[in-house]
Write a protein that holds these residues in place. Structure first.
Motif, PDB file in Angstrom:
ATOM      1  N   ARG A  28       2.207  -9.804 -13.849  1.00  0.00           N
ATOM      2  CA  ARG A  28       2.310  -8.984 -15.047  1.00  0.00           C
ATOM      3  C   ARG A  28       1.630  -9.599 -16.271  1.00  0.00           C
ATOM      4  O   ARG A  28       0.902  -8.911 -16.992  1.00  0.00           O
ATOM      5  CB  ARG A  28       3.782  -8.711 -15.360  1.00  0.00           C
ATOM      6  CG  ARG A  28       3.959  -7.550 -16.341  1.00  0.00           C
ATOM      7  CD  ARG A  28       5.380  -7.099 -16.469  1.00  0.00           C
ATOM      8  NE  ARG A  28       6.215  -8.063 -17.181  1.00  0.00           N
ATOM      9  CZ  ARG A  28       7.301  -8.624 -16.673  1.00  0.00           C
ATOM     10  NH1 ARG A  28       7.672  -8.344 -15.450  1.00  0.00           N
ATOM     11  NH2 ARG A  28       8.019  -9.476 -17.384  1.00  0.00           N
ATOM     12  N   GLU A  29       1.852 -10.887 -16.514  1.00  0.00           N
ATOM     13  CA  GLU A  29       1.325 -11.488 -17.742  1.00  0.00           C
ATOM     14  C   GLU A  29      -0.117 -11.972 -17.589  1.00  0.00           C
ATOM     15  O   GLU A  29      -1.005 -11.546 -18.330  1.00  0.00           O
ATOM     16  CB  GLU A  29       2.233 -12.646 -18.170  1.00  0.00           C
ATOM     17  CG  GLU A  29       3.636 -12.199 -18.569  1.00  0.00           C
ATOM     18  CD  GLU A  29       4.526 -13.375 -18.941  1.00  0.00           C
ATOM     19  OE1 GLU A  29       4.087 -14.537 -18.778  1.00  0.00           O
ATOM     20  OE2 GLU A  29       5.667 -13.143 -19.383  1.00  0.00           O
ATOM     21  N   LYS A  30      -0.376 -12.841 -16.646  1.00  0.00           N
ATOM     22  CA  LYS A  30      -1.726 -13.407 -16.491  1.00  0.00           C
ATOM     23  C   LYS A  30      -2.652 -12.516 -15.673  1.00  0.00           C
ATOM     24  O   LYS A  30      -3.883 -12.690 -15.729  1.00  0.00           O
ATOM     25  CB  LYS A  30      -1.635 -14.792 -15.848  1.00  0.00           C
ATOM     26  CG  LYS A  30      -0.904 -15.816 -16.685  1.00  0.00           C
ATOM     27  CD  LYS A  30      -0.938 -17.196 -16.007  1.00  0.00           C
ATOM     28  CE  LYS A  30      -0.248 -18.249 -16.873  1.00  0.00           C
ATOM     29  NZ  LYS A  30      -0.260 -19.593 -16.216  1.00  0.00           N
ATOM     30  N   ARG A  31      -2.089 -11.588 -14.915  1.00  0.00           N
ATOM     31  CA  ARG A  31      -2.865 -10.676 -14.058  1.00  0.00           C
ATOM     32  C   ARG A  31      -3.830 -11.455 -13.159  1.00  0.00           C
ATOM     33  O   ARG A  31      -4.982 -11.061 -12.954  1.00  0.00           O
ATOM     34  CB  ARG A  31      -3.619  -9.648 -14.906  1.00  0.00           C
ATOM     35  CG  ARG A  31      -2.687  -8.741 -15.722  1.00  0.00           C
ATOM     36  CD  ARG A  31      -3.422  -7.601 -16.399  1.00  0.00           C
ATOM     37  NE  ARG A  31      -4.109  -6.737 -15.456  1.00  0.00           N
ATOM     38  CZ  ARG A  31      -3.528  -5.781 -14.738  1.00  0.00           C
ATOM     39  NH1 ARG A  31      -2.209  -5.593 -14.828  1.00  0.00           N
ATOM     40  NH2 ARG A  31      -4.237  -5.029 -13.932  1.00  0.00           N
ATOM     41  N   LEU A  32      -3.317 -12.521 -12.597  1.00  0.00           N
ATOM     42  CA  LEU A  32      -4.085 -13.314 -11.645  1.00  0.00           C
ATOM     43  C   LEU A  32      -3.957 -12.795 -10.223  1.00  0.00           C
ATOM     44  O   LEU A  32      -4.883 -12.926  -9.415  1.00  0.00           O
ATOM     45  CB  LEU A  32      -3.606 -14.778 -11.670  1.00  0.00           C
ATOM     46  CG  LEU A  32      -3.860 -15.605 -12.919  1.00  0.00           C
ATOM     47  CD1 LEU A  32      -3.173 -16.957 -12.784  1.00  0.00           C
ATOM     48  CD2 LEU A  32      -5.368 -15.800 -13.115  1.00  0.00           C
ATOM     49  N   ALA A  33      -2.816 -12.216  -9.892  1.00  0.00           N
ATOM     50  CA  ALA A  33      -2.527 -11.823  -8.522  1.00  0.00           C
ATOM     51  C   ALA A  33      -2.109 -10.363  -8.442  1.00  0.00           C
ATOM     52  O   ALA A  33      -1.461  -9.837  -9.357  1.00  0.00           O
ATOM     53  CB  ALA A  33      -1.425 -12.709  -7.944  1.00  0.00           C
ATOM     54  N   ALA A  34      -2.492  -9.738  -7.322  1.00  0.00           N
ATOM     55  CA  ALA A  34      -2.041  -8.363  -7.056  1.00  0.00           C
ATOM     56  C   ALA A  34      -0.642  -8.384  -6.448  1.00  0.00           C
ATOM     57  O   ALA A  34       0.186  -7.525  -6.739  1.00  0.00           O
ATOM     58  CB  ALA A  34      -3.010  -7.671  -6.118  1.00  0.00           C
ATOM     59  N   THR A  35      -0.394  -9.375  -5.597  1.00  0.00           N
ATOM     60  CA  THR A  35       0.926  -9.545  -4.994  1.00  0.00           C
ATOM     61  C   THR A  35       1.246 -11.024  -4.909  1.00  0.00           C
ATOM     62  O   THR A  35       0.351 -11.867  -4.811  1.00  0.00           O
ATOM     63  CB  THR A  35       0.981  -8.957  -3.570  1.00  0.00           C
ATOM     64  OG1 THR A  35       0.054  -9.655  -2.727  1.00  0.00           O
ATOM     65  CG2 THR A  35       0.660  -7.472  -3.574  1.00  0.00           C
ATOM     66  N   VAL A  36       2.534 -11.334  -4.929  1.00  0.00           N
ATOM     67  CA  VAL A  36       2.974 -12.716  -4.789  1.00  0.00           C
ATOM     68  C   VAL A  36       4.392 -12.690  -4.230  1.00  0.00           C
ATOM     69  O   VAL A  36       5.175 -11.787  -4.538  1.00  0.00           O
ATOM     70  CB  VAL A  36       2.914 -13.468  -6.135  1.00  0.00           C
ATOM     71  CG1 VAL A  36       3.851 -12.852  -7.145  1.00  0.00           C
ATOM     72  CG2 VAL A  36       3.180 -14.948  -5.944  1.00  0.00           C
ATOM     73  N   GLY A  37       4.722 -13.661  -3.380  1.00  0.00           N
ATOM     74  CA  GLY A  37       6.054 -13.687  -2.799  1.00  0.00           C
ATOM     75  C   GLY A  37       6.378 -15.046  -2.230  1.00  0.00           C
ATOM     76  O   GLY A  37       5.552 -15.959  -2.226  1.00  0.00           O
ATOM     77  N   SER A  38       7.611 -15.191  -1.728  1.00  0.00           N
ATOM     78  CA  SER A  38       8.031 -16.444  -1.100  1.00  0.00           C
ATOM     79  C   SER A  38       9.046 -16.139  -0.021  1.00  0.00           C
ATOM     80  O   SER A  38       9.649 -15.062   0.019  1.00  0.00           O
ATOM     81  CB  SER A  38       8.617 -17.410  -2.133  1.00  0.00           C
ATOM     82  OG  SER A  38       9.775 -16.878  -2.741  1.00  0.00           O
ATOM     83  N   ASP A  39       9.227 -17.095   0.877  1.00  0.00           N
ATOM     84  CA  ASP A  39      10.171 -16.965   1.984  1.00  0.00           C
ATOM     85  C   ASP A  39      10.765 -18.347   2.232  1.00  0.00           C
ATOM     86  O   ASP A  39      10.028 -19.309   2.468  1.00  0.00           O
ATOM     87  CB  ASP A  39       9.455 -16.443   3.231  1.00  0.00           C
ATOM     88  CG  ASP A  39      10.409 -16.147   4.387  1.00  0.00           C
ATOM     89  OD1 ASP A  39      11.546 -16.665   4.382  1.00  0.00           O
ATOM     90  OD2 ASP A  39      10.017 -15.405   5.305  1.00  0.00           O
ATOM     91  N   ALA A  40      12.083 -18.440   2.205  1.00  0.00           N
ATOM     92  CA  ALA A  40      12.743 -19.738   2.327  1.00  0.00           C
ATOM     93  C   ALA A  40      12.967 -20.176   3.760  1.00  0.00           C
ATOM     94  O   ALA A  40      13.424 -21.297   3.985  1.00  0.00           O
ATOM     95  CB  ALA A  40      14.091 -19.705   1.602  1.00  0.00           C
ATOM     96  N   ASN A  41      12.658 -19.335   4.730  1.00  0.00           N
ATOM     97  CA  ASN A  41      12.941 -19.687   6.124  1.00  0.00           C
ATOM     98  C   ASN A  41      11.838 -19.192   7.042  1.00  0.00           C
ATOM     99  O   ASN A  41      12.022 -18.258   7.825  1.00  0.00           O
ATOM    100  CB  ASN A  41      14.280 -19.087   6.567  1.00  0.00           C
ATOM    101  CG  ASN A  41      15.445 -19.710   5.853  1.00  0.00           C
ATOM    102  OD1 ASN A  41      15.845 -20.826   6.145  1.00  0.00           O
ATOM    103  ND2 ASN A  41      15.999 -18.984   4.885  1.00  0.00           N
ATOM    104  N   TYR A  42      10.687 -19.812   6.974  1.00  0.00           N
ATOM    105  CA  TYR A  42       9.547 -19.408   7.792  1.00  0.00           C
ATOM    106  C   TYR A  42       9.190 -20.545   8.745  1.00  0.00           C
ATOM    107  O   TYR A  42       9.148 -21.703   8.317  1.00  0.00           O
ATOM    108  CB  TYR A  42       8.338 -19.081   6.899  1.00  0.00           C
ATOM    109  CG  TYR A  42       7.098 -18.721   7.676  1.00  0.00           C
ATOM    110  CD1 TYR A  42       6.910 -17.423   8.124  1.00  0.00           C
ATOM    111  CD2 TYR A  42       6.147 -19.684   7.984  1.00  0.00           C
ATOM    112  CE1 TYR A  42       5.777 -17.086   8.851  1.00  0.00           C
ATOM    113  CE2 TYR A  42       5.022 -19.356   8.722  1.00  0.00           C
ATOM    114  CZ  TYR A  42       4.834 -18.053   9.152  1.00  0.00           C
ATOM    115  OH  TYR A  42       3.726 -17.729   9.890  1.00  0.00           O
ATOM    116  N   PRO A  43       8.899 -20.299  10.022  1.00  0.00           N
ATOM    117  CA  PRO A  43       8.938 -18.999  10.700  1.00  0.00           C
ATOM    118  C   PRO A  43      10.217 -18.783  11.491  1.00  0.00           C
ATOM    119  O   PRO A  43      10.351 -17.798  12.210  1.00  0.00           O
ATOM    120  CB  PRO A  43       7.745 -19.106  11.650  1.00  0.00           C
ATOM    121  CG  PRO A  43       7.734 -20.542  12.050  1.00  0.00           C
ATOM    122  CD  PRO A  43       8.222 -21.317  10.848  1.00  0.00           C
TER     123      PRO A  43
END
Length: 528
Positions: free
Chosen positions: A379-394
């Motif tokens: 929203r602010e820097k408009r660097l990424a279209a999507t971003v996420g995280s996962d605490a238990n991969y794989p």
């Protein structure tokens, strides 16, 4: 019905909070009358080791059922990767009574088909190894086996009743018939009218005891096509396959659940049957039933049907432990697609105190539109279209990864996004998360998962999951308290300990243009 590969990416804190809140209320209404979870879940264990968990909910005459086996990709041997997922496909092909017009006549055809198919695979590998040195006799022998194979497949097809299991459920009101295989688990689900429980018990106990590897080679081709679509020809699929293999050097979490292509093509009926006999006994299974049930009658029904199945021998233990990572690993995948990024840090698995802290960190970073990564990078820097995280991969049963993923927003690069992500991780190390933000995160976890697990199927899924991966469904109660006790100091400590360069693996999808790849990372260090 669909079958698919899926990884077990559950979040301990979210599930625990949801079950605690949801099951603190009466079965007739989600929000009336206090009742403890310990009182609501009825547990029964058969002599053969099968565990049954039941929760009564009498709002509608429907029951949701989840059968979870403690077997997945981690249980496969070298050269047989993808076997757990492949068996999931085969489990829908029927039994000695379902899926066939006449099993007594079908069996000798299948036996010969499997014998010829195994021999043909062997001869084709030998032919490929010889290459130009192969003789006309070598090729003629393979062609003869191929012709015999085609004839036997045509003979076997005459006995097949396609999709009969799914059609039986459908005719009796069953919905949501599905299955999934991950690193740690294989799961089979269905919801149906509660007065059709005897039908379910007959079908599923037969499937557990008497599966038939019908249409083996046809389904093997289906799995190969699935691998092509999901991994080989998918930019994200190929990125994550490469990234995961780089992050794990020794542990079987490195191997894609669907398996390597050469291994899939080498799978035999004998391999598959041996795998089934080792890992799919009742002592490896948990059945969770939630809905309009009478527990006493359910226990009697399951004892009459599943109770006849003998326990499987104890499978070999998982001995391999991933060595400590001693330096950053970076991999690139070239693909004609827009760039993307995956970052992973090694972390403890289920049961370790820090695992709960990572669940909270995940929520702080990426849970919702007001989360830190979305606010800053999208929203602010408009660097990424999507971003996420996962605490238990794989997976969750062994030490795993905390991963962060992002796709740059043109004209920004993966290098810019990567640097911005590290800045947010540094904030966790140096700036304590405020009490207000921490409270908001916990409240959001409560609300999100209460909504998600109002369904019978959702509750059955989580009960079976925790019973299998933690050894006791009561882990959800303990986990809720641990998550609520996570402090800003815990977040700082964990961030400092784990979010370091030497513990990091980075995968970058590099776009190819006109035969040349576009550099994803500039010269120089962007990492902290």
């Amino acid at each position: 019905m669909t079958t698919h590969v899926s990884r077990v990416t559950r979040h301990a804190s979210r599930v625990a909070v949801c079950l605690f809140v949801l099951l603190s209320f009466d079965a007739g209404s989600p929000f009336a009358g206090p009742s403890s979870l310990a009182d609501r879940v009825i547990e029964h264990k058969l002599a053969n080791g099968l565990t049954v968990l039941m929760v009564e909910r009498h709002q509608t005459p429907v029951v949701s059922i989840n059968i979870t086996f403690g077997v997945g990709g981690v249980n496969e041997q070298v050269g047989q990767t993808g076997l757990a997922h492949f068996y999931e496909h085969m489990a829908f092909k029927g039994t000695r009574t379902v899926g066939t017009k006449d099993y007594q006549k079908e069996k000798p055809v299948l036996d010969e088909l499997h014998r010829v198919g195994t021999l043909l695979d062997q001869r084709q590998r030998e032919l490929a190894k010889k290459g130009a040195a192969a003789t006309k006799e070598d090729r003629a022998a393979v062609e003869s086996l191929q012709a015999r194979m085609t004839d036997l497949q045509n003979q076997a097809a005459q006995f097949v009743v396609g999709n009969e299991m799914a059609l039986l459920y459908q005719r009796h009101g069953g919905v949501g018939l599905n299955a999934s295989t991950g690193k740690d688990l294989t799961r089979y689900t269905i919801s149906l009218p509660s007065n059709r429980l005897p039908l379910w018990a007959a079908i599923e106990s037969d499937r557990m005891a008497n599966p038939v590897l019908r249409e083996f080679y046809k389904e093997r081709g289906v799995v190969m096509e699935e691998r092509r679509l999901r991994n080989d020809d998918s930019p994200n699929g190929l990125l994550f396959e490469t990234f995961t293999s780089a992050a794990f050097r020794a542990h079987p979490y490195a191997v894609p659940t669907i398996g390597w292509g050469s291994d899939i093509l080498a799978l035999t009926p004998a391999d598959t049957e041996a795998f089934f006999k080792t890992y799919y006994g009742p002592n490896r299974a948990v059945i969770a039933l939630v809905g309009d049930i009478n527990p006493k009658e359910v226990i009697e029904l399951i004892e009459r049907t599943f109770g006849k199945i003998p326990a499987a021998p104890t499978p070999p233990p998982l001995a391999t432990v991933e060595p400590e990572q001693r330096g950053e690993r970076r991999v690139e995948v070239e693909f004609d697609a827009e760039p993307s990024l995956a970052i992973g840090y090694h972390k403890p698995g289920l049961g370790h105190p820090d695992d709960d802290v990572f669940d909270v960190i995940e929520a702080v970073l990426s849970d919702g539109l007001t989360s830190r990564l979305h606010t800053t990078l999208v929203r602010e820097k408009r660097l990424a279209a999507t971003v996420g995280s996962d605490a238990n991969y794989p997976g969750v049963r062994a030490p795993n990864l905390f991963i962060l993923t992002a796709t740059p927003l043109a004209p920004h690069t993966t290098a810019e996004v990567e640097a911005a992500i590290y800045q947010e991780l540094d904030r966790l190390k140096t700036e304590p998360v405020s009490a207000r933000e921490l409270e908001k995160v916990i409240n959001n976890l409560d609300a999100d998962l209460v909504r998600a697990l109002r369904s019978n199927g959702g509750l059955a899924s989580q009960l079976a999951l925790y019973q299998t991966v933690a050894g006791d469904w009561r882990y959800v109660l303990q986990s809720r308290d641990r998550v609520a006790a996570v402090t800003a100091a815990d977040i700082q400590r964990v961030a400092v300990q784990y979010f370091i360069k030497s513990n990091r693996t980075v995968g970058v999808l590099v776009k190819k243009e006109r035969g040349k790849k576009v550099a994803a990372l500039p010269t120089g260090e962007v990492a902290r």
